[in-house]
Design a protein around this motif. Structure first.
Motif, PDB file in Angstrom:
ATOM      1  N   ASN A 121       0.727  -1.213  -0.013  1.00  0.00           N
ATOM      2  CA  ASN A 121      -0.032  -0.021  -0.133  1.00  0.00           C
ATOM      3  C   ASN A 121       0.989   1.472  -0.181  1.00  0.00           C
ATOM      4  O   ASN A 121       1.937   1.146   0.815  1.00  0.00           O
ATOM      5  CB  ASN A 121      -1.002  -0.020   1.223  1.00  0.00           C
ATOM      6  CG  ASN A 121      -1.896   1.093   1.384  1.00  0.00           C
ATOM      7  OD1 ASN A 121      -1.390   2.143   1.844  1.00  0.00           O
ATOM      8  ND2 ASN A 121      -3.256   0.970   1.017  1.00  0.00           N
ATOM      9  N   ALA A 122       0.417   2.272  -1.040  1.00  0.00           N
ATOM     10  CA  ALA A 122       1.583   3.401  -1.131  1.00  0.00           C
ATOM     11  C   ALA A 122       1.793   4.133   0.083  1.00  0.00           C
ATOM     12  O   ALA A 122       2.888   4.656   0.453  1.00  0.00           O
ATOM     13  CB  ALA A 122       0.964   4.213  -2.262  1.00  0.00           C
ATOM     14  N   GLN A 123       0.647   4.316   0.876  1.00  0.00           N
ATOM     15  CA  GLN A 123       0.824   5.063   2.267  1.00  0.00           C
ATOM     16  C   GLN A 123       1.663   4.434   3.161  1.00  0.00           C
ATOM     17  O   GLN A 123       2.338   4.853   4.102  1.00  0.00           O
ATOM     18  CB  GLN A 123      -0.608   5.520   2.834  1.00  0.00           C
ATOM     19  CG  GLN A 123      -1.399   6.633   1.788  1.00  0.00           C
ATOM     20  CD  GLN A 123      -2.738   7.023   2.529  1.00  0.00           C
ATOM     21  OE1 GLN A 123      -3.203   6.128   3.312  1.00  0.00           O
ATOM     22  NE2 GLN A 123      -3.173   7.981   1.851  1.00  0.00           N
ATOM     23  N   HIS A 124       1.240   3.148   3.203  1.00  0.00           N
ATOM     24  CA  HIS A 124       2.215   2.024   4.046  1.00  0.00           C
ATOM     25  C   HIS A 124       3.582   1.978   3.753  1.00  0.00           C
ATOM     26  O   HIS A 124       4.303   2.295   4.617  1.00  0.00           O
ATOM     27  CB  HIS A 124       1.486   0.784   4.073  1.00  0.00           C
ATOM     28  CG  HIS A 124       1.822  -0.053   4.991  1.00  0.00           C
ATOM     29  ND1 HIS A 124       1.710   0.047   6.259  1.00  0.00           N
ATOM     30  CD2 HIS A 124       2.415  -1.515   4.810  1.00  0.00           C
ATOM     31  CE1 HIS A 124       2.247  -1.165   6.864  1.00  0.00           C
ATOM     32  NE2 HIS A 124       2.727  -2.173   6.124  1.00  0.00           N
ATOM     33  N   PHE A 125       3.830   2.109   2.463  1.00  0.00           N
ATOM     34  CA  PHE A 125       5.191   1.958   2.044  1.00  0.00           C
ATOM     35  C   PHE A 125       5.849   3.388   2.698  1.00  0.00           C
ATOM     36  O   PHE A 125       7.175   3.275   3.358  1.00  0.00           O
ATOM     37  CB  PHE A 125       5.476   2.379   0.505  1.00  0.00           C
ATOM     38  CG  PHE A 125       6.657   2.134  -0.164  1.00  0.00           C
ATOM     39  CD1 PHE A 125       6.906   1.017  -0.604  1.00  0.00           C
ATOM     40  CD2 PHE A 125       7.321   3.215  -0.182  1.00  0.00           C
ATOM     41  CE1 PHE A 125       8.300   0.583  -1.034  1.00  0.00           C
ATOM     42  CE2 PHE A 125       8.816   3.211  -0.801  1.00  0.00           C
ATOM     43  CZ  PHE A 125       9.127   1.885  -1.041  1.00  0.00           C
ATOM     44  N   SER A 126       5.389   4.350   2.595  1.00  0.00           N
ATOM     45  CA  SER A 126       6.196   5.807   3.259  1.00  0.00           C
ATOM     46  C   SER A 126       5.889   5.698   4.811  1.00  0.00           C
ATOM     47  O   SER A 126       6.950   5.972   5.258  1.00  0.00           O
ATOM     48  CB  SER A 126       5.093   6.987   2.593  1.00  0.00           C
ATOM     49  OG  SER A 126       5.288   6.922   1.157  1.00  0.00           O
ATOM     50  N   ALA A 127       4.764   5.277   5.116  1.00  0.00           N
ATOM     51  CA  ALA A 127       4.824   5.459   6.582  1.00  0.00           C
ATOM     52  C   ALA A 127       5.856   4.473   7.451  1.00  0.00           C
ATOM     53  O   ALA A 127       6.104   4.708   8.539  1.00  0.00           O
ATOM     54  CB  ALA A 127       3.290   5.218   7.173  1.00  0.00           C
ATOM     55  N   GLN A 128       5.841   3.267   6.922  1.00  0.00           N
ATOM     56  CA  GLN A 128       6.391   2.212   7.679  1.00  0.00           C
ATOM     57  C   GLN A 128       7.854   1.986   7.336  1.00  0.00           C
ATOM     58  O   GLN A 128       8.475   1.077   7.629  1.00  0.00           O
ATOM     59  CB  GLN A 128       5.695   1.001   7.608  1.00  0.00           C
ATOM     60  CG  GLN A 128       4.236   0.909   8.108  1.00  0.00           C
ATOM     61  CD  GLN A 128       4.143   1.181   9.536  1.00  0.00           C
ATOM     62  OE1 GLN A 128       5.093   0.540  10.390  1.00  0.00           O
ATOM     63  NE2 GLN A 128       3.319   1.907   9.830  1.00  0.00           N
TER      64      GLN A 128
ATOM     65  N   ALA B 151      -1.204   1.369  -4.865  1.00  0.00           N
ATOM     66  CA  ALA B 151      -0.113   0.012  -4.289  1.00  0.00           C
ATOM     67  C   ALA B 151       1.148   0.392  -4.926  1.00  0.00           C
ATOM     68  O   ALA B 151       1.207   0.764  -6.071  1.00  0.00           O
ATOM     69  CB  ALA B 151      -0.668  -1.206  -4.510  1.00  0.00           C
ATOM     70  N   ARG B 152       2.344   0.222  -4.295  1.00  0.00           N
ATOM     71  CA  ARG B 152       3.638   0.344  -4.992  1.00  0.00           C
ATOM     72  C   ARG B 152       4.078  -1.073  -5.042  1.00  0.00           C
ATOM     73  O   ARG B 152       4.188  -1.837  -4.360  1.00  0.00           O
ATOM     74  CB  ARG B 152       4.483   0.990  -4.126  1.00  0.00           C
ATOM     75  CG  ARG B 152       5.603   1.372  -4.717  1.00  0.00           C
ATOM     76  CD  ARG B 152       6.623   2.665  -4.272  1.00  0.00           C
ATOM     77  NE  ARG B 152       5.573   3.857  -4.477  1.00  0.00           N
ATOM     78  CZ  ARG B 152       5.747   4.840  -3.793  1.00  0.00           C
ATOM     79  NH1 ARG B 152       6.564   5.065  -2.881  1.00  0.00           N
ATOM     80  NH2 ARG B 152       4.914   6.054  -3.990  1.00  0.00           N
ATOM     81  N   VAL B 153       4.097  -1.606  -6.317  1.00  0.00           N
ATOM     82  CA  VAL B 153       4.454  -3.013  -6.643  1.00  0.00           C
ATOM     83  C   VAL B 153       5.938  -3.015  -6.683  1.00  0.00           C
ATOM     84  O   VAL B 153       6.357  -2.483  -7.528  1.00  0.00           O
ATOM     85  CB  VAL B 153       3.695  -3.650  -7.951  1.00  0.00           C
ATOM     86  CG1 VAL B 153       4.253  -5.090  -8.040  1.00  0.00           C
ATOM     87  CG2 VAL B 153       2.338  -3.457  -7.587  1.00  0.00           C
ATOM     88  N   ALA B 154       6.738  -3.687  -5.709  1.00  0.00           N
ATOM     89  CA  ALA B 154       8.025  -3.871  -5.778  1.00  0.00           C
ATOM     90  C   ALA B 154       8.355  -5.233  -6.439  1.00  0.00           C
ATOM     91  O   ALA B 154       7.616  -6.200  -5.978  1.00  0.00           O
ATOM     92  CB  ALA B 154       8.532  -3.840  -4.513  1.00  0.00           C
ATOM     93  N   SER B 155       9.257  -5.123  -7.354  1.00  0.00           N
ATOM     94  CA  SER B 155       9.760  -6.357  -8.070  1.00  0.00           C
ATOM     95  C   SER B 155      11.260  -6.408  -8.114  1.00  0.00           C
ATOM     96  O   SER B 155      11.859  -5.588  -8.555  1.00  0.00           O
ATOM     97  CB  SER B 155       9.194  -6.734  -9.397  1.00  0.00           C
ATOM     98  OG  SER B 155       9.288  -7.786  -9.750  1.00  0.00           O
ATOM     99  N   TRP B 156      11.878  -7.631  -7.660  1.00  0.00           N
ATOM    100  CA  TRP B 156      13.275  -7.627  -7.636  1.00  0.00           C
ATOM    101  C   TRP B 156      13.775  -9.127  -7.639  1.00  0.00           C
ATOM    102  O   TRP B 156      13.085 -10.006  -7.711  1.00  0.00           O
ATOM    103  CB  TRP B 156      13.858  -6.797  -6.446  1.00  0.00           C
ATOM    104  CG  TRP B 156      13.664  -7.824  -5.129  1.00  0.00           C
ATOM    105  CD1 TRP B 156      14.390  -8.711  -4.598  1.00  0.00           C
ATOM    106  CD2 TRP B 156      12.453  -7.617  -4.152  1.00  0.00           C
ATOM    107  NE1 TRP B 156      13.919  -8.901  -3.319  1.00  0.00           N
ATOM    108  CE2 TRP B 156      12.588  -8.358  -3.312  1.00  0.00           C
ATOM    109  CE3 TRP B 156      11.217  -6.921  -4.439  1.00  0.00           C
ATOM    110  CZ2 TRP B 156      12.058  -8.568  -2.102  1.00  0.00           C
ATOM    111  CZ3 TRP B 156      10.276  -7.043  -3.372  1.00  0.00           C
ATOM    112  CH2 TRP B 156      10.749  -7.713  -2.153  1.00  0.00           C
TER     113      TRP B 156
END
Length: 208
Positions: free
Chosen positions: A156-163, A200-205
């Motif tokens: 979740n984009a807000q969760h990405f920044s906040a956490q 949502a921010r989808v991270a892929s690596w």
């Protein structure tokens, strides 16, 4: 927390036990009262990006729930796919769909009953979000994937920044490569309501 499970109740979760209780009540109607009713498309975004970046089976679908992401993966001919979730009730709904090779209850925060390097890939849709799972769970995700394996998960984009996910990815820099961060809508354009425009921010690596 309301007696009737909904998105606001999910966002209000505080502990793993809260999650177990909520999703036990929600399992049988989740696909209709949440996913279909709200135009939920995040699982399709995650599966599409996993494939786009070259992901292959075998895959562990973390926080698999009722199997939405698993169904999206198999629609792309990604197989085999296993499922884990904190809620056995949600997994029973997924089991009935015949999507997964194996399903097992697990808490990503406490560690999964999976040997190191078991999977060629991991996906997760909707698990790394408010009230659910934070960045520390990425260590366990990394552990179960073999070297060269592809990980694709939504945050979740807000969760990405906040956490502090950015700091966590920075700490993993030596262990990963090819990290991409792609912002996608969680819901379809026709969706209305307080969370309709959530991203949502989808991270892929790839794991080194």
């Amino acid at each position: 927390m309301s007696d009737d499970p909904d998105l606001n109740a999910a966002y209000a979760l505080q502990t793993p036990e809260d999650s177990r209780q909520l999703y036990a009540r929600w399992a049988n109607t989740y696909d209709t009262t949440f996913a279909s009713a709200n135009g939920y498309v995040l699982h399709m975004q995650v599966a599409s990006l996993f494939v786009k970046h070259g992901g292959k089976g075998s895959v562990l679908d973390v926080g698999a729930g009722t199997g939405l992401c698993g169904a999206a993966l198999t629609a792309h001919d990604i197989k085999p796919v296993d499922a884990t979730d904190i809620s056995p009730e949600m997994l029973e709904v997924a089991r009935a769909k015949g999507i997964y090779r194996k399903l097992f209850t697990g808490d990503i925060l406490r560690g999964l009953d999976v040997k190191d390097g078991t999977y060629a890939g991991v996906t997760s849709s909707g698990t790394f979000t408010t009230g659910h799972v934070g960045p520390d769970a990425l260590d366990e995700v990394m552990r179960v994937v073999r070297t060269g394996g592809r990980i694709t998960l939504s945050i979740n984009a807000q969760h990405f920044s906040a956490q502090g996910f950015a700091a966590k990815f920075a700490s993993l820099e030596r262990d990963i490569h090819g990290l991409t961060l792609t912002d996608v809508p969680i819901y379809s354009p026709e969706t209305t309501g307080d969370h309709a425009k959530d991203l949502a921010r989808v991270a892929s690596w790839i794991k080194r």
